[in-house]
Write a protein that holds these residues in place. Structure first.
Motif, PDB file in Angstrom:
ATOM      1  N   ASP A   1       0.802  -1.227   0.000  1.00 11.18           N
ATOM      2  CA  ASP A   1       0.000   0.000   0.000  1.00 11.18           C
ATOM      3  C   ASP A   1       0.836   1.279   0.000  1.00 11.18           C
ATOM      4  O   ASP A   1       0.292   2.381  -0.008  1.00 11.18           O
TER       5      ASP A   1
ATOM      6  N   ASN B   1      -4.243   5.643  -6.835  1.00 11.57           N
ATOM      7  CA  ASN B   1      -4.916   6.665  -6.038  1.00 11.57           C
ATOM      8  C   ASN B   1      -4.951   8.022  -6.732  1.00 11.57           C
ATOM      9  O   ASN B   1      -5.791   8.867  -6.427  1.00 11.57           O
TER      10      ASN B   1
ATOM     11  N   HIS C   1       0.298   1.549  -6.109  1.00  8.94           N
ATOM     12  CA  HIS C   1      -0.808   2.054  -5.280  1.00  8.94           C
ATOM     13  C   HIS C   1      -0.950   3.572  -5.426  1.00  8.94           C
ATOM     14  O   HIS C   1      -2.067   4.088  -5.531  1.00  8.94           O
TER      15      HIS C   1
END
Length: 302
Positions: free
Chosen positions: A284, A293, A289
């Motif tokens: 994460d 996002n 990641h």
């Protein structure tokens, strides 16, 4: 100290993560496995992220065909550091500057008697007198220790994936962008001076006995393409101590955020191949990641 200088020159630039994380990265690709590659897309622009290893064994002499194809297909290559632009003399000069203890300080003064005795015994067994390190930062010993163990296991920068990708890009006259400088990478270890330096060194000493078993698990998981298990193995190694959290922030999370700030504008302009250590692309805190996002479509294509 010719042997020490040889070890530093051959191996130091491969250490871009904390000790266990570095072990993880080094063994995560084998010739029988397809390296993990992600396509990152937005508004018709396609770029790629590939997880690399900085050293390897004799079975890793050839680049994966998909990587070779992507070097040709994309317009530019981004790597952690383009070591082909750095001379051995410059590498040694920077290393000497960054790894020296302050004037008047010695390793024996910094380490506890127990740790010093362990270190002295290890390097004596390796044929290196502790006197060669008496004015070096503890993290320098940890990196040298790791390079010795990897050499014993048959690993060498000669077979590293990064250097092969860079060589392929140079052959094709592709622009190569360094996301960091060698001096910046060594500067990350400044955070492991003082009490953290001894913790980093002890991590290295304690991991030696686990290397073979951990390597087997990592290799088998990678051969199956099981990145979930690979991530679990890494997470299990992080004891969530103050030292572990600090190492993860400095060597993974913070670097990924800085790299993203540089990479996103590149991705908007032209197709780019990014080749960085495999640990930067899972979990994460990974680049994968971060791009997701930020609204980019990220798909694993191999």
């Amino acid at each position: 100290m010719p042997l020490l200088n040889h070890l530093i020159k051959r191996h130091l630039h491969t250490f871009s993560l904390a000790f266990f994380a570095f072990i993880f990265v080094i063994v995560s690709l084998q010739a029988s496995a397809a390296p993990a590659i992600w396509q990152v897309s937005k508004h018709g622009h396609n770029s790629y992220l590939v997880g690399t290893v900085h050293i390897g064994d004799a079975s890793m002499q050839q680049l994966d065909p998909k990587i070779t194809q992507l070097v040709t297909q994309t317009k530019q290559l981004a790597v952690e550091v383009d070591m082909s632009r750095l001379s051995d003399a410059d590498m040694m000069r920077i290393t000497e500057l960054k790894s020296q203890l302050p004037a008047g300080k010695t390793l024996k003064q910094l380490l506890s008697p127990t740790t010093y005795k362990k270190v002295q015994h290890y390097f004596s067994q390796a044929g290196l007198p502790i006197a060669a390190f008496e004015h070096k930062q503890p993290w320098m010993l940890a990196l040298t220790l790791a390079s010795i163990e990897f050499a014993k296991a048959g690993y060498s920068p000669q077979y590293g994936v990064d250097s092969k990708i860079i060589a392929e890009a140079n052959t094709l006259d592709k622009p190569i962008i360094s996301l960091e400088t060698f001096e910046q990478q060594l500067g990350f270890f400044d955070a492991f001076n003082g009490k953290h330096g001894e913790a980093f060194l002890l991590d290295g000493l304690n991991e030696i006995e686990q290397i073979e078993n951990m390597t087997n698990q990592l290799v088998e998981s990678w051969k199956k393409g099981d990145t979930d298990t690979l991530l679990s193995l890494y997470q299990a190694s992080m004891q969530q101590t103050e030292f572990d959290k600090k190492a993860e922030d400095i060597l993974l999370k913070d670097r990924n955020l800085r790299w993203f700030a540089k990479l996103e504008p590149m991705f908007r302009q032209q197709p780019t191949l990014v080749a960085v250590g495999a640990m930067h692309l899972i979990g994460d805190k990974s680049l994968v990641h971060i791009f997701k996002n930020a609204g980019w479509k990220v798909v694993r294509v191999q």
